[in-house]
Design a protein around this motif. Sequence first.
Motif, PDB file in Angstrom:
ATOM      1  N   GLU A  66       0.821  -1.209   0.000  1.00 33.76           N
ATOM      2  CA  GLU A  66       0.000   0.000   0.000  1.00 33.76           C
ATOM      3  C   GLU A  66       0.859   1.265   0.000  1.00 33.76           C
ATOM      4  OE1 GLU A  66      -2.693  -0.582   3.299  1.00 33.76           O
ATOM      5  OE2 GLU A  66      -3.872  -2.049   2.171  1.00 33.76           O
TER       6      GLU A  66
ATOM      7  N   ASN B 137      -0.345  -4.729   9.932  1.00 29.43           N
ATOM      8  CA  ASN B 137      -1.037  -3.903   8.955  1.00 29.43           C
ATOM      9  C   ASN B 137      -2.418  -3.535   9.492  1.00 29.43           C
ATOM     10  OD1 ASN B 137      -1.423  -2.601   6.411  1.00 29.43           O
ATOM     11  ND2 ASN B 137      -2.679  -4.339   5.761  1.00 29.43           N
ATOM     12  N   LYS B 138      -2.582  -2.268   9.817  1.00 27.81           N
ATOM     13  CA  LYS B 138      -3.874  -1.760  10.304  1.00 27.81           C
ATOM     14  C   LYS B 138      -4.406  -2.577  11.485  1.00 27.81           C
ATOM     15  CE  LYS B 138      -4.918   0.004   5.755  1.00 27.81           C
ATOM     16  NZ  LYS B 138      -5.617  -0.213   4.505  1.00 27.81           N
TER      17      LYS B 138
END
Length: 189
Positions: A137, A159-160
């Motif tokens: 990303e 990730n997130k």
Amino acid sequence: MPLYTVALILFIIGVQDAACYQRDYFWREYTGSVPEDAIVGGQDINGKDIYIGQAYVRNEGLIPVRISAGVRQVHAPIRGVKNVDTYTKILCGPQQNFFWTAANRTDLHLLLINKHAVLGGHEDGGGILNVGRISHESEVKIGKVTAYSTGNAYFYFSNKGKEERVNSYEILLYNDNSVDVRFKALTNK
């Protein structure tokens, strides 16, 4: 924490410090400010440098993580994601001696023959971890490579708020030609 676990952690840290001393790189306590000799691992989505860290997660291990300048909290990919803001270190040394090379989960061990992969930590009950990265990303994600699992050396990253796993990644290597030179001098070869 059982005494043998404490002894193992101290042994691994001691071995790691000794190995790092010989190779001119080391892990320094991270307090939120980035030392001048910190190793840049890539850039975030805004083009700012990110750094290579390791975080101690109690009863889990010493896990490679991404460090952003000025931010104390890191996100360790271990059985989910653990947020850590203490017991964090940052990789330091001569930037020019570090390099990344493409790797994948099935062939990593063949790739590492006669190469020095940077020791990034360990998983309790698992084994040694190396430092890896991917572009995800539009930014670089730093995380752990489970090099202790031959044929299944996955890369894990945060990730997130979730732990993710991929098959292909880059692994951090160290050019330790100085070790080769010392060895040749000692053996007269």
